[in-house]
Design a protein around this motif. Sequence first.
Motif, PDB file in Angstrom:
ATOM      1  N   MET A   1      20.736  80.933  68.583  1.00  0.00           N
ATOM      2  CA  MET A   1      20.197  81.482  70.176  1.00  0.00           C
ATOM      3  C   MET A   1      19.717  80.401  70.475  1.00  0.00           C
ATOM      4  O   MET A   1      19.508  78.995  69.992  1.00  0.00           O
ATOM      5  N   GLY A   2      20.538  79.791  72.242  1.00  0.00           N
ATOM      6  CA  GLY A   2      19.734  79.338  71.783  1.00  0.00           C
ATOM      7  C   GLY A   2      18.787  78.717  73.031  1.00  0.00           C
ATOM      8  O   GLY A   2      17.544  79.455  72.524  1.00  0.00           O
ATOM      9  N   ALA A  26      21.098  63.956  77.721  1.00  0.00           N
ATOM     10  CA  ALA A  26      21.279  64.672  76.220  1.00  0.00           C
ATOM     11  C   ALA A  26      22.237  66.186  77.037  1.00  0.00           C
ATOM     12  O   ALA A  26      22.576  66.373  78.126  1.00  0.00           O
ATOM     13  N   PRO A  27      22.810  66.393  76.186  1.00  0.00           N
ATOM     14  CA  PRO A  27      24.258  67.102  76.511  1.00  0.00           C
ATOM     15  C   PRO A  27      23.412  69.000  76.409  1.00  0.00           C
ATOM     16  O   PRO A  27      23.766  69.553  76.158  1.00  0.00           O
ATOM     17  N   PHE A  28      22.572  69.226  77.415  1.00  0.00           N
ATOM     18  CA  PHE A  28      21.715  70.484  77.887  1.00  0.00           C
ATOM     19  C   PHE A  28      22.989  71.250  79.143  1.00  0.00           C
ATOM     20  O   PHE A  28      23.374  70.603  79.887  1.00  0.00           O
ATOM     21  N   VAL A  29      22.850  72.476  78.668  1.00  0.00           N
ATOM     22  CA  VAL A  29      23.306  73.548  79.764  1.00  0.00           C
ATOM     23  C   VAL A  29      22.535  73.593  80.351  1.00  0.00           C
ATOM     24  O   VAL A  29      21.153  73.906  80.576  1.00  0.00           O
ATOM     25  N   ARG A  71      21.233  80.538  76.536  1.00  0.00           N
ATOM     26  CA  ARG A  71      20.593  81.889  74.909  1.00  0.00           C
ATOM     27  C   ARG A  71      21.944  81.815  74.146  1.00  0.00           C
ATOM     28  O   ARG A  71      21.763  81.835  73.424  1.00  0.00           O
ATOM     29  N   GLN A  72      22.845  82.068  74.834  1.00  0.00           N
ATOM     30  CA  GLN A  72      24.235  82.154  74.214  1.00  0.00           C
ATOM     31  C   GLN A  72      25.154  81.399  73.670  1.00  0.00           C
ATOM     32  O   GLN A  72      25.542  80.997  72.878  1.00  0.00           O
ATOM     33  N   ALA A  73      24.558  80.437  74.188  1.00  0.00           N
ATOM     34  CA  ALA A  73      25.130  79.219  73.787  1.00  0.00           C
ATOM     35  C   ALA A  73      23.968  77.974  73.117  1.00  0.00           C
ATOM     36  O   ALA A  73      22.879  78.583  72.393  1.00  0.00           O
ATOM     37  N   ASP A  74      24.883  77.126  72.011  1.00  0.00           N
ATOM     38  CA  ASP A  74      24.285  76.190  70.747  1.00  0.00           C
ATOM     39  C   ASP A  74      23.110  75.184  72.033  1.00  0.00           C
ATOM     40  O   ASP A  74      23.932  74.947  72.762  1.00  0.00           O
ATOM     41  N   LEU A 118      13.586  91.885  78.010  1.00  0.00           N
ATOM     42  CA  LEU A 118      15.032  91.892  78.331  1.00  0.00           C
ATOM     43  C   LEU A 118      15.433  90.219  77.322  1.00  0.00           C
ATOM     44  O   LEU A 118      16.198  90.271  75.775  1.00  0.00           O
ATOM     45  N   LEU A 119      14.911  89.403  77.376  1.00  0.00           N
ATOM     46  CA  LEU A 119      15.274  87.689  77.560  1.00  0.00           C
ATOM     47  C   LEU A 119      13.805  87.297  76.969  1.00  0.00           C
ATOM     48  O   LEU A 119      12.650  87.622  77.533  1.00  0.00           O
ATOM     49  N   PRO A 120      13.463  86.221  76.037  1.00  0.00           N
ATOM     50  CA  PRO A 120      12.213  85.818  75.523  1.00  0.00           C
ATOM     51  C   PRO A 120      11.634  85.058  77.036  1.00  0.00           C
ATOM     52  O   PRO A 120      12.975  84.715  77.092  1.00  0.00           O
TER      53      PRO A 120
END
Length: 200
Positions: A1-2, A26-29, A71-74, A118-120
């Motif tokens: 989880m991202g 940095a490579p952030f989503v 959250r679904q990404a690395d 539902l989401l942290p």
Amino acid sequence: MGKLITIVGNTGVGKTTLTAHLCQAAPFVTGLEQHAGRPFQQAFARDLRRYALSNQVDYLLYRAEQEQIIRQADGMGIQDGGLDQDFHVFTRRFFRQGYLTAEEFALCERLYTLLRALLPPPDVILWMQAPLSVVAERYARRGRALEIATLADLEDIELLLEEWLVTVDSTRIITVDASRDDDCDPDRIAALLKQIQEKE
């Protein structure tokens, strides 16, 4: 989880600018506010009471959808603002201003509570702080075509931010001194990235 970082702070303090600089380093989503692209924002600006509920429901869902993608990404992702600020600051602000009825605010609160269950919550919160005089100057010169908050709102927004953030686990918060115009120079960005990594 991202992992999720949210950048919070007053309107005009520099959240979008800091997000852009961190993403260059940095490579952030990313998850940006994107006001111009929201379906009810223009209508809300024209008729605050009629479209306040639609606008806030849209924003809460939009922010939750951004979080889900992150959250679904690395790795790590960054949100400019975020679900919690949209509820605790802007939804509350619009209720105080009379744009939302008590029943409409309660509906937004139910939606926010469900989404957060539902989401942290964010792993790290970057809280950008600057004197109101500095924020007001930046707000005045940024010249966005669409603005909902006004200069007169900045003090109340700051108070709502503080009311919310004192309820958050302080170990998740990094305070960012945003009082200078060179806040995003490479050395300061590198130091902030190090602080973020230490929170992992």
